[in-house]
Each structure stands twice: as C-alpha cells, then as structure tokens.
Scaffold this motif. Structure first.
Motif, PDB file in Angstrom:
ATOM      1  N   UNK A  67     109.207  32.089 -11.492  1.00 53.64           N
ATOM      2  CA  UNK A  67     107.769  32.346 -11.561  1.00 53.64           C
ATOM      3  C   UNK A  67     107.301  32.152 -13.000  1.00 53.64           C
ATOM      4  N   UNK A  68     105.994  32.027 -13.181  1.00 54.54           N
ATOM      5  CA  UNK A  68     105.380  32.188 -14.498  1.00 54.54           C
ATOM      6  C   UNK A  68     105.140  33.686 -14.673  1.00 54.54           C
ATOM      7  N   UNK A  69     105.762  34.273 -15.668  1.00 55.59           N
ATOM      8  CA  UNK A  69     105.692  35.728 -15.831  1.00 55.59           C
ATOM      9  C   UNK A  69     104.280  36.231 -16.087  1.00 55.59           C
ATOM     10  N   UNK A  70     103.395  35.401 -16.632  1.00 54.16           N
ATOM     11  CA  UNK A  70     102.029  35.836 -16.916  1.00 54.16           C
ATOM     12  C   UNK A  70     101.087  35.618 -15.734  1.00 54.16           C
ATOM     13  N   UNK A  71     101.525  34.859 -14.735  1.00 51.95           N
ATOM     14  CA  UNK A  71     100.637  34.546 -13.610  1.00 51.95           C
ATOM     15  C   UNK A  71     101.140  35.264 -12.355  1.00 51.95           C
ATOM     16  N   UNK A  72     102.071  34.684 -11.612  1.00 52.33           N
ATOM     17  CA  UNK A  72     102.595  35.411 -10.445  1.00 52.33           C
ATOM     18  C   UNK A  72     103.252  36.722 -10.874  1.00 52.33           C
ATOM     19  N   UNK A  73     103.740  36.773 -12.105  1.00 53.54           N
ATOM     20  CA  UNK A  73     104.344  38.005 -12.607  1.00 53.54           C
ATOM     21  C   UNK A  73     103.360  38.996 -13.180  1.00 53.54           C
TER      22      UNK A  73
END
Length: 349
Positions: A315-321
């Motif tokens: 995942x992108x940690x700043x988006x889905x995360x």
C-alpha cells in the motif's frame, strides 16, 4: 458538506487536502494547527500557493461544532481522545487517523503500547467503529466515531484475513515482515532514524517486539478468526524511499493448496472491494505500483516444497494507510460511492 482537519501541518493532513480538493461533495473550510495558528497553509506547503487559500487557526470546539459536519483528526497519538467526545456529543462525526486512541478496545494494551496513557471513557470506545471498509462496511455506515486503521495493520490484515477466515492456515505460525518508507515517521519531531545521512544507503529495523501496531493487528485478526491470534511482527524495516509499505507474511498451510486455487479464493473474497487488487499467478506487487493511490495490491505464492504460503501486500502508507482510507470511510458514512474522489491512477514511475 463542510469539513475540518485538525493537525493541519502533517503529511496525513496534506494528503487529505490533496484528495478532498477535487471531491465533489466536500469543502474543507477549517484547517486547525496549534503550532501554526495564524499562518497561511501555503506558507507551510508552498506547492499549494494559488490553489488553497486558507489560514490555519487554533481549535475552538464550540465554534467548530457549529460550522462543520465532520472532522478529520490527523494529530499525533494521545491527542484525539481529548477532543472527539465533545465534538461527537454536539453531533459532529469524527474520523481519527492519529493512532490507537479509538482503535484499541483493551485499556491495558493501550497503556502498554501508547506510553502509559489512560484510555478514553469506555462509552466512547464502544461508539467507535474500526474503519477497515473491506471488513466493516455496514458498521461504518452508522459510525459517529471512526477509528481509521494504522498503515501496517491495513496492509497486513487485508493480506491475512481471507486464509484465516477460511481456516486454511495454522494460526500459531504467522510471521509478518514489514518494510516502510520514511514518511511513516511523520513530518514533525523528526527522529534521527530518518535523517538523510542516517537513512540514505541504509536499511534498518526498529521497535522489535514493542511496535504500537502489534495489538491492533492481533485485535483485528482475533475478531475475524474467532480465536486468540498472536503474530510475530518484525516491525518496520525502514527503507530509503519516501512512500510505501510492503508487508510480507509467512504462514503454514493446513493442507496442500496451489497458488492458483488461493488466488481464485482471494479474488472471490474481495470481488466487491474496489481498492483491493489480487495479482495473477507469478506476479508479485511492488510499492511503486500503488504509489499515490488508495489501492492495496496482494500477491500470493504457495510453496509446495515447504508447505508455506507467502503473502505480499503493498500500500501507499499515506493513502490507503491513512488519508485515502479515511476519505473512503467518509464516503461510506455519508452514503456516497466509496470510490468518490479516490479514482486517481497510481503515480508511475
């Protein structure tokens, strides 16, 4: 709908602003920052010059509750619990991206992993819905307090839950090897770990055995497996990249299963979840392939020689995360299509 963001100078906040800027149903009217009250947002983030014209303000709960319908908390841990109850009591829905304040159900574990702090009143914990849309969509629709999942728990639990629910793996054999980019450390209070001179050309592990996402991962997996689950979480290896999480999980299969069979099962499990993509046999996802997007990509390999299943979830940690998932949750809470405002393609290369 008018919304506010509290904790306006962090990476989570600026990602919320990026996605909400083109959301057809939402207007960000208040950005609240204690440390930067009175400062224009574009002074802190110059890439927003002539695009976002908002001055950050100090928090006044009474005024805020009169002016917005929903508040995002993009604050450090142990902050949101002091303000969400008052907002919710005045009819404002809250989405908390900030930490374990409303994610964990066990007060002792919260104290152990979040610096000895007392948990918020149990009545508010009981109101909170854990916001993993792929698991809790119906509960999210009714939520007044939404506990947005952590980045590692999102990647990890989405990878593990199908085989746990189907009882295909040994439940005492779960090993999670996770890697993250440096943005996971946040923008404020930068630690030595992620200084350029320390991180460039380097690769390190930290918080072995004590990472705050351990109880959250175990809480979610236990609830879905209907059995106490403990995991070996080799917590974040920090890698010299800005964004992304790769969670590689190793579990022992109970019976012989081919990679193709397992992929078909995962595809069926997530067939109604637009942001989970299952890779075809022989293809393992990389963090670059979800960069800047709300997707979670999962690849599988059943090792016939060892009897282990290897699950790779990115995942992108700043988006889905974080921020993308928060907006996905907001969409569900408001009765909108959950993909609204989130249909941007991943950035590549």
């Amino acid at each position: 709908m008018d919304v506010a963001i509290i904790g306006g100078t962090g990476y989570g906040a600026v990602e919320l602003i990026r996605f909400l800027h083109n959301h057809p149903h939402v207007h960000v009217t208040k950005i609240i920052s204690h440390s930067n009250s009175g400062t224009d947002l574009a002074e802190v983030y110059p890439h927003l010059v002539d695009i976002i014209d908002l001055e950050m303000i100090a928090l006044d709960i009474g005024d805020l509750a009169k002016e917005v319908e929903l508040v995002f908390f993009a604050t450090p841990s142990n902050v949101s619990k002091h303000y969400i109850p008052a907002l919710v009591d005045q009819g404002v829905r809250c989405i908390d991206l900030s930490g374990g304040d409303f994610r964990l159900r066990d007060g002792e574990k919260y104290q152990a992993y979040y610096g000895g702090e007392e948990m918020v009143s149990q009545s508010y914990i009981n109101q909170a819905v854990y916001g993993l849309p792929e698991l809790n969509k119906e509960q999210i629709k009714q939520a007044s307090i939404l506990a947005n999942p952590g980045c590692f728990p999102t990647a990890t639990t989405l990878g593990l839950i199908p085989v746990l629910e189907k009882d295909l793996v040994e439940r005492k054999s779960i090993i999670i090897d996770a890697k993250t980019g440096t943005s996971g450390a946040g923008r404020g209070g930068l630690s030595l770990n992620v200084h350029f001179s320390e991180m460039n050309e380097n690769f390190k592990a930290y918080q072995l055995g004590v990472h705050k996402h351990i109880p959250e991962i175990e809480q979610v997996l236990t609830a879905r497996a209907n059995e106490d689950i403990q995991v070996t979480f080799t917590p974040p290896h920090i890698v010299p990249m800005t964004r992304g999480i790769m969670s590689t999980m190793y579990v022992d299969l109970k019976d012989s299963q081919s990679t193709g069979q397992l992929i078909a099962m995962y595809e069926d499990y997530y067939k109604n979840d637009p942001f989970v993509r299952i890779r075809k046999e022989g293809i393992i996802p990389s963090t670059r392939e979800v960069y800047g997007s709300n997707y979670c990509d999962i690849g599988l390999y059943a090792d016939q020689r060892t009897g282990k299943l290897i699950i790779v979830s990115v995942i992108d940690n700043l988006v889905k995360g974080a921020s993308g998932q928060a907006i996905q949750n907001m969409n569900i809470m408001c009765g909108w299509d959950e993909t609204t405002g989130l249909n941007q393609l991943p950035i590549y290369p």
